[in-house]
Write a protein that holds these residues in place. Structure first.
Motif, PDB file in Angstrom:
ATOM      1  N   GLU A 106       0.842  -1.203   0.000  1.00  0.00           N
ATOM      2  CA  GLU A 106       0.000   0.000   0.000  1.00  0.00           C
ATOM      3  C   GLU A 106       0.870   1.244   0.000  1.00  0.00           C
ATOM      4  OE1 GLU A 106      -3.394   2.158   2.845  1.00  0.00           O
ATOM      5  OE2 GLU A 106      -2.901   0.031   3.125  1.00  0.00           O
ATOM      6  N   LEU A 107       0.479   2.234  -0.806  1.00  0.00           N
ATOM      7  CA  LEU A 107       1.199   3.505  -0.848  1.00  0.00           C
ATOM      8  C   LEU A 107       0.732   4.388   0.297  1.00  0.00           C
ATOM      9  CD1 LEU A 107       1.087   4.373  -4.678  1.00  0.00           C
ATOM     10  CD2 LEU A 107       2.845   3.102  -3.413  1.00  0.00           C
ATOM     11  N   LYS A 108       1.654   4.704   1.191  1.00  0.00           N
ATOM     12  CA  LYS A 108       1.369   5.633   2.294  1.00  0.00           C
ATOM     13  C   LYS A 108       2.366   6.780   2.187  1.00  0.00           C
ATOM     14  CE  LYS A 108      -0.637   2.352   5.583  1.00  0.00           C
ATOM     15  NZ  LYS A 108      -1.935   3.031   5.672  1.00  0.00           N
ATOM     16  N   GLY A 109       1.883   7.908   1.706  1.00  0.00           N
ATOM     17  CA  GLY A 109       2.771   9.012   1.372  1.00  0.00           C
ATOM     18  C   GLY A 109       3.645   9.474   2.511  1.00  0.00           C
ATOM     19  N   ALA A 110       3.087   9.557   3.728  1.00  0.00           N
ATOM     20  CA  ALA A 110       3.858  10.054   4.867  1.00  0.00           C
ATOM     21  C   ALA A 110       5.070   9.175   5.145  1.00  0.00           C
ATOM     22  CB  ALA A 110       2.970  10.131   6.105  1.00  0.00           C
ATOM     23  N   ASN A 111       4.967   7.881   4.847  1.00  0.00           N
ATOM     24  CA  ASN A 111       6.112   6.990   5.020  1.00  0.00           C
ATOM     25  C   ASN A 111       7.054   7.036   3.822  1.00  0.00           C
ATOM     26  OD1 ASN A 111       5.099   6.105   7.500  1.00  0.00           O
ATOM     27  ND2 ASN A 111       3.959   4.430   6.559  1.00  0.00           N
ATOM     28  N   LEU A 112       6.497   7.120   2.630  1.00  0.00           N
ATOM     29  CA  LEU A 112       7.305   7.073   1.414  1.00  0.00           C
ATOM     30  C   LEU A 112       8.288   8.235   1.322  1.00  0.00           C
ATOM     31  CD1 LEU A 112       4.598   5.995  -1.207  1.00  0.00           C
ATOM     32  CD2 LEU A 112       6.374   4.559  -0.174  1.00  0.00           C
ATOM     33  N   VAL A 113       7.881   9.432   1.763  1.00  0.00           N
ATOM     34  CA  VAL A 113       8.759  10.594   1.612  1.00  0.00           C
ATOM     35  C   VAL A 113       9.994  10.514   2.500  1.00  0.00           C
ATOM     36  CG1 VAL A 113       6.876  12.150   0.921  1.00  0.00           C
ATOM     37  CG2 VAL A 113       7.484  11.946   3.348  1.00  0.00           C
ATOM     38  N   LYS A 114      10.021   9.595   3.458  1.00  0.00           N
ATOM     39  CA  LYS A 114      11.126   9.513   4.408  1.00  0.00           C
ATOM     40  C   LYS A 114      12.342   8.792   3.851  1.00  0.00           C
ATOM     41  CE  LYS A 114       7.979   9.412   8.404  1.00  0.00           C
ATOM     42  NZ  LYS A 114       7.500   8.582   9.530  1.00  0.00           N
TER      43      LYS A 114
ATOM     44  N   SER B 144      14.668   7.189   0.345  1.00  0.00           N
ATOM     45  CA  SER B 144      14.995   7.363  -1.072  1.00  0.00           C
ATOM     46  C   SER B 144      14.147   6.464  -1.956  1.00  0.00           C
ATOM     47  CB  SER B 144      16.482   7.078  -1.296  1.00  0.00           C
ATOM     48  OG  SER B 144      16.797   7.146  -2.670  1.00  0.00           O
ATOM     49  N   LYS B 145      13.989   5.220  -1.573  1.00  0.00           N
ATOM     50  CA  LYS B 145      13.187   4.284  -2.357  1.00  0.00           C
ATOM     51  C   LYS B 145      11.733   4.738  -2.446  1.00  0.00           C
ATOM     52  CE  LYS B 145      12.143   0.292  -0.550  1.00  0.00           C
ATOM     53  NZ  LYS B 145      12.217  -1.108  -0.038  1.00  0.00           N
ATOM     54  N   GLY B 146      11.205   5.211  -1.330  1.00  0.00           N
ATOM     55  CA  GLY B 146       9.825   5.687  -1.318  1.00  0.00           C
ATOM     56  C   GLY B 146       9.640   6.922  -2.179  1.00  0.00           C
ATOM     57  N   ARG B 147      10.631   7.808  -2.147  1.00  0.00           N
ATOM     58  CA  ARG B 147      10.529   9.024  -2.969  1.00  0.00           C
ATOM     59  C   ARG B 147      10.583   8.669  -4.461  1.00  0.00           C
ATOM     60  NH1 ARG B 147      13.649  10.945   1.444  1.00  0.00           N
ATOM     61  NH2 ARG B 147      15.638  10.764   0.321  1.00  0.00           N
ATOM     62  N   LYS B 148      11.349   7.639  -4.809  1.00  0.00           N
ATOM     63  CA  LYS B 148      11.367   7.189  -6.207  1.00  0.00           C
ATOM     64  C   LYS B 148       9.991   6.669  -6.618  1.00  0.00           C
ATOM     65  CE  LYS B 148      16.289   6.012  -6.396  1.00  0.00           C
ATOM     66  NZ  LYS B 148      17.290   4.908  -6.495  1.00  0.00           N
ATOM     67  N   ALA B 149       9.325   5.989  -5.701  1.00  0.00           N
ATOM     68  CA  ALA B 149       7.974   5.497  -5.978  1.00  0.00           C
ATOM     69  C   ALA B 149       7.013   6.656  -6.223  1.00  0.00           C
ATOM     70  CB  ALA B 149       7.488   4.629  -4.817  1.00  0.00           C
TER      71      ALA B 149
ATOM     72  N   ALA C  71      11.971  20.937   1.508  1.00  0.00           N
ATOM     73  CA  ALA C  71      12.903  19.836   1.265  1.00  0.00           C
ATOM     74  C   ALA C  71      13.768  20.130   0.043  1.00  0.00           C
ATOM     75  CB  ALA C  71      12.139  18.536   1.057  1.00  0.00           C
ATOM     76  N   ARG C  72      15.039  19.753   0.132  1.00  0.00           N
ATOM     77  CA  ARG C  72      15.976  19.965  -0.973  1.00  0.00           C
ATOM     78  C   ARG C  72      16.707  18.662  -1.262  1.00  0.00           C
ATOM     79  NH1 ARG C  72      14.951  24.411  -4.040  1.00  0.00           N
ATOM     80  NH2 ARG C  72      14.239  26.082  -2.674  1.00  0.00           N
ATOM     81  N   ASP C  73      16.246  17.952  -2.251  1.00  0.00           N
ATOM     82  CA  ASP C  73      16.918  16.759  -2.740  1.00  0.00           C
ATOM     83  C   ASP C  73      16.466  16.547  -4.177  1.00  0.00           C
ATOM     84  OD1 ASP C  73      14.384  15.334  -2.629  1.00  0.00           O
ATOM     85  OD2 ASP C  73      14.737  15.043  -0.492  1.00  0.00           O
ATOM     86  N   ASP C  74      17.002  15.536  -4.822  1.00  0.00           N
ATOM     87  CA  ASP C  74      16.679  15.329  -6.235  1.00  0.00           C
ATOM     88  C   ASP C  74      15.186  15.096  -6.458  1.00  0.00           C
ATOM     89  OD1 ASP C  74      19.321  15.627  -6.875  1.00  0.00           O
ATOM     90  OD2 ASP C  74      19.743  13.474  -7.014  1.00  0.00           O
ATOM     91  N   ALA C  75      14.574  14.329  -5.572  1.00  0.00           N
ATOM     92  CA  ALA C  75      13.145  14.057  -5.716  1.00  0.00           C
ATOM     93  C   ALA C  75      12.325  15.335  -5.575  1.00  0.00           C
ATOM     94  CB  ALA C  75      12.701  13.027  -4.681  1.00  0.00           C
ATOM     95  N   ALA C  76      12.606  16.114  -4.525  1.00  0.00           N
ATOM     96  CA  ALA C  76      11.855  17.354  -4.299  1.00  0.00           C
ATOM     97  C   ALA C  76      12.020  18.317  -5.464  1.00  0.00           C
ATOM     98  CB  ALA C  76      12.298  18.003  -2.994  1.00  0.00           C
ATOM     99  N   ASP C  77      13.223  18.403  -5.998  1.00  0.00           N
ATOM    100  CA  ASP C  77      13.460  19.293  -7.135  1.00  0.00           C
ATOM    101  C   ASP C  77      12.641  18.856  -8.346  1.00  0.00           C
ATOM    102  OD1 ASP C  77      15.217  20.724  -5.606  1.00  0.00           O
ATOM    103  OD2 ASP C  77      17.021  19.772  -6.418  1.00  0.00           O
ATOM    104  N   HIS C  78      12.521  17.556  -8.557  1.00  0.00           N
ATOM    105  CA  HIS C  78      11.726  17.041  -9.677  1.00  0.00           C
ATOM    106  C   HIS C  78      10.239  17.279  -9.433  1.00  0.00           C
ATOM    107  CE1 HIS C  78      10.697  14.430 -13.062  1.00  0.00           C
ATOM    108  NE2 HIS C  78       9.827  13.815 -12.267  1.00  0.00           N
ATOM    109  N   TRP C  79       9.790  17.004  -8.203  1.00  0.00           N
ATOM    110  CA  TRP C  79       8.376  17.166  -7.880  1.00  0.00           C
ATOM    111  C   TRP C  79       7.935  18.625  -7.950  1.00  0.00           C
ATOM    112  CZ3 TRP C  79       8.433  14.084  -2.631  1.00  0.00           C
ATOM    113  CH2 TRP C  79       8.771  12.740  -2.884  1.00  0.00           C
ATOM    114  N   ARG C  80       8.854  19.526  -7.564  1.00  0.00           N
ATOM    115  CA  ARG C  80       8.486  20.932  -7.447  1.00  0.00           C
ATOM    116  C   ARG C  80       7.893  21.470  -8.748  1.00  0.00           C
ATOM    117  NH1 ARG C  80      12.700  22.093  -5.171  1.00  0.00           N
ATOM    118  NH2 ARG C  80      11.932  22.061  -3.027  1.00  0.00           N
TER     119      ARG C  80
END
Length: 374
Positions: free
Chosen positions: A54-62, A64-69, A297-306
């Motif tokens: 199950e996708l649970k966003g609050a856990n996924l953002v914590k 690297s693997k979850g952020r890729k998802a 947040a400042r990381d590769d995922a956040a920059d892409h999502w922004r």
């Protein structure tokens, strides 16, 4: 044919908008269907070995693997997402206008909305809170406490805690205006005290959902709304039930901006658990990504999502607009309007009689003699 829209939130704290760690509330929506949502969730949970499937966003953002998802979710649904995100402290500043000022001139409130007085009050209070803290912080806390317990008898001394040596003139004017017009404020609060609306009066969920649905309604003739279980939504269904079968498309031009205010629901809002609804899981992941980005947040995922979120997170979002205070004319006008309202309250005269002409006179005087705001 009805388009299914799935909704979920991140950062929910109900009436507690001054929560010390949850600064943002996001309500996300995605247009999809059960089969597409299930296929995507199944693929992503297997690919990234996500526990529980199950996708649970609050856990996924914590992680690297979850952020890729989440990145895969955002890429898959880019263009079929709408998000409403709110800075909770700024939203609370807006509520101060709604429940302290507007009840005092409700018969002509459109006049004040037309000049952006609500935006001025919200932005100037927010800036006071962030920049100086003293006085504004106490005012915010006292207002939030008032809205949680609207039966308090001492409205004559409302906001007294903000009367500190470091207070600004703006805080003083707002505090004294509220004290002088406490009867109007009391009447407004009494109208909320006995209903479920008052129980969730500061919560942002209903407004976010309504705004998102209205904007989806400009793209789809009929909508089916599927939401995660939410106490505020389940307590207040009237305004959504009124849109079931509605085919009239209406817009509001208040404040100079055009916004849709109607939509057509296929039936009452459907509630489901995230465990049983893959579409809600997708909306949950998107909402968590929005809060993650807006929290700095400042990381590769956040920059892409922004870049993806920025295009799709402006539907009823409640975010500070410092340009509202930087421009020359509007903040000057509204500062004078605040002084004028305070003076009328001091003199005990009507806040509505002749107000249109009074504002026109202030506009005219400013054109000939502008001033600089501190």
């Amino acid at each position: 044919m009805s388009q299914k829209i799935y909704f979920d939130e991140s950062g929910f704290t109900g009436n507690n908008l001054l929560h010390p760690t949850q600064n943002y509330f996001a309500y996300a929506s995605v247009a999809t269907d059960d089969d597409e949502a299930k296929a995507l969730v199944d693929r992503i949970t297997k690919k990234y070995n996500i526990q529980g499937g199950e996708l649970k966003g609050a856990n996924l953002v914590k992680f690297s693997k979850g952020r890729k998802a989440i990145t895969e979710v955002l890429d898959a649904f880019d263009g079929r997402i709408k998000i409403s995100i709110s800075d909770k402290k700024f939203a609370l500043a807006g509520k101060i206008h709604e429940y302290i000022f507007e009840p005092c001139y409700s018969d002509i409130s459109s006049l004040f909305y037309g000049i952006g007085f609500h935006r001025f009050i919200a932005n100037v209070l927010y800036m006071e809170f962030i920049a100086r803290g003293a006085g504004a912080e106490d005012l915010f806390a006292e207002f939030e406490g008032l809205m949680r317990d609207s039966t308090r008898p001492d409205l004559e001394t409302i906001f007294s805690s903000s009367a500190v040596a470091q207070h600004s003139d703006t805080i003083r004017l707002i505090r004294e205006f509220a004290q002088m017009r406490h009867q109007d404020i009391r009447s407004e609060l009494e109208s909320l005290a006995d209903g479920e609306t008052g129980k969730w009066v500061l919560d942002l969920t209903n407004t976010a959902l309504y705004t998102l649905l209205a904007n989806w309604g400009t793209e789809h003739d009929v909508l089916t709304a599927v939401c995660d279980h939410s106490k505020p939504l389940q307590h207040n269904q009237e305004m959504f039930n009124g849109m079931v079968g509605n085919t009239e498309k209406l817009f509001s031009d208040i404040g100079g901006d055009r916004h849709p205010i109607t939509f057509n629901l296929s039936g009452p809002i459907e509630f489901a658990s995230s465990h049983d609804s893959h579409g809600i899981q997708i909306a949950d992941a998107i909402a968590a990504a929005a809060v993650y980005v807006f929290s700095g947040a400042r990381d590769d995922a956040a920059d892409h999502w922004r870049h993806i979120i920025a295009r799709q997170a402006h539907y009823g979002s409640v975010i500070p607009d410092t340009d509202e205070l930087r421009s020359q004319f509007r903040p000057q006008l509204n500062a004078l309007v605040l002084q004028h309202l305070h003076q009328r309250a001091t003199d005990g005269i009507s806040l509505t009689d002749g107000m249109s002409q009074a504002i026109a006179d202030l506009v005219r005087s400013l054109k000939f003699s502008p001033f600089h705001m501190a």
